[in-house]
Design a protein around this motif. Structure first.
Motif, mmCIF file in Angstrom:
data_model
loop_
_atom_site.group_PDB
_atom_site.id
_atom_site.type_symbol
_atom_site.label_atom_id
_atom_site.label_comp_id
_atom_site.label_asym_id
_atom_site.label_seq_id
_atom_site.Cartn_x
_atom_site.Cartn_y
_atom_site.Cartn_z
ATOM 1 N N GLU A 125 19.601 87.046 29.731
ATOM 2 C CA GLU A 125 18.185 87.147 30.078
ATOM 3 C C GLU A 125 17.371 87.673 28.892
ATOM 4 N N TYR A 161 18.190 79.308 30.873
ATOM 5 C CA TYR A 161 17.491 80.388 31.569
ATOM 6 C C TYR A 161 16.029 80.414 31.127
ATOM 7 N N LYS A 164 14.387 77.352 32.773
ATOM 8 C CA LYS A 164 14.250 77.403 34.226
ATOM 9 C C LYS A 164 13.381 78.548 34.714
ATOM 10 N N PHE A 226 24.822 85.794 37.118
ATOM 11 C CA PHE A 226 23.945 85.032 36.231
ATOM 12 C C PHE A 226 24.073 83.538 36.498
ATOM 13 N N LYS A 229 22.588 82.411 39.846
ATOM 14 C CA LYS A 229 21.134 82.287 39.796
ATOM 15 C C LYS A 229 20.727 81.000 39.075
ATOM 16 N N LEU A 230 21.393 80.697 37.969
ATOM 17 C CA LEU A 230 21.065 79.502 37.203
ATOM 18 C C LEU A 230 21.400 78.234 37.980
#
Length: 316
Positions: A125, A161, A164, A226, A229-230
């Protein structure tokens, strides 16, 4: 990607410093070393000129042409940096007429030399935010409306990331991912080991030890928060054209099929389906003449050329 000195020496002794691939057209301005020669060039640049730009990259006076209207931003792999990762692809793209830019990301603040040469360690992130700022700088300098991204290893995953969640979808056109791990990796069963550690209450210990040395490492593991979420919906973002380049001999992305992105705006290329004599592993793909032609075709599909398969030795 991190290549050991022993591996470089072994590769050079075994196969010689021979650049294979479409060399005649690529030598216009910058030498383009392929295969073991590329790895050797990466090691030499890192040893002699740490922090240096890859050949052809980071010319901030470069202006995109009508033939290549979008600058290309290069994102290196985990534990690597821009100097060593892009000794082949940066000069190749520059010789082809692209404005090329590269950054080193993911180095924790205050890290002393030589440990500051080990990039990609911060959580992704944070690295994605760094990439966002870099892309804005590139767009401002070149006057372009969008960039293309070419990433390797962690650099094939972390930028998504940005695309998106950080507004990158409006600023990225083509996204080329070398040895991606969209669905994570279970190298040596580490993903399952981590699950077991958490089951037995050892998760905080692992988080502290690994997180202190390499905070992004646990994010690569299959099933990580992670990646969940992606992957919510799909890693692929509408409006961005994805090309993934995968090798069956990937020792870092296990299984290698984790690199397959199932989406209507994604093209998946398994190198061995194109070139059976390509035995390149995870790190070699960034220096692989077969992979680099796929990259060129992905960035400029209107002028795509057949991949003239070159032998690539078995190397990590």
């Amino acid at each position: 990607m991190r290549t050991t000195v022993a591996g470089i020496v072994a590769g050079v002794l075994a196969f010689g410093l021979i650049g294979v691939g479409p060399a005649a057209a690529d030598q216009a301005r910058y030498p383009v070393p392929y295969g073991p020669a590329g790895i050797a060039a990466a090691a030499a640049a890192e040893l002699a000129h740490p922090y240096s730009d890859p050949p052809g990259a980071n010319n901030w006076s470069c202006r995109p042409t009508a033939a290549h209207p979008r600058p290309v931003v290069l994102a290196h792999g985990a534990s690597a940096n821009m100097t060593e990762n892009w000794q082949t692809i940066a000069p190749l793209l520059a010789n082809t007429g692209y404005c090329v830019f590269a950054l080193t990301y993911g180095v924790p603040a205050g890290t002393p030399f030589p440990f500051d040469q080990i990039g990609g360690r911060n959580v992704m992130e944070t690295s994605a935010a760094d990439l966002s700022a870099f892309v804005d700088r590139v767009l401002a300098a070149t006057g372009a409306g969008k960039v293309d991204i070419v990433g390797h290893s962690e650099g094939s995953l972390m930028p998504d990331y940005y695309v998106k969640f950080l507004g990158g979808a409006a600023k990225v056109d083509h996204y080329v991912a070398l040895t991606p791990l969209w669905h994570g990796t279970d190298t040596a069963g580490l993903a399952n080991v981590y699950v077991l550690a958490r089951m037995f209450g050892l998760g905080p210990v692992v988080d502290t030890v690994v997180g202190g040395a390499f905070p992004s490492a646990l994010q690569f593991l299959a099933g990580s928060a992670f990646l969940q979420k992606l992957d919510n919906g799909s890693p692929a973002v509408p409006g961005v054209s994805y090309t993934t380049v995968i090798t069956k001999y990937d020792e870092a992305v296990v299984p290698y099929t984790s690199g397959i992105l199932d989406a209507p705006n994604s093209t998946n290329v398994v190198l061995q389906d194109l070139c059976p004599q390509d035995f390149g592993g995870h790190g070699m793909v960034a220096f692989d003449p077969n992979a680099t032609q796929v990259v060129l075709n992905a960035l400029d599909p209107a002028h795509a050329r057949p991949v003239e398969c070159s032998f690539v030795p078995l190397a990590p």
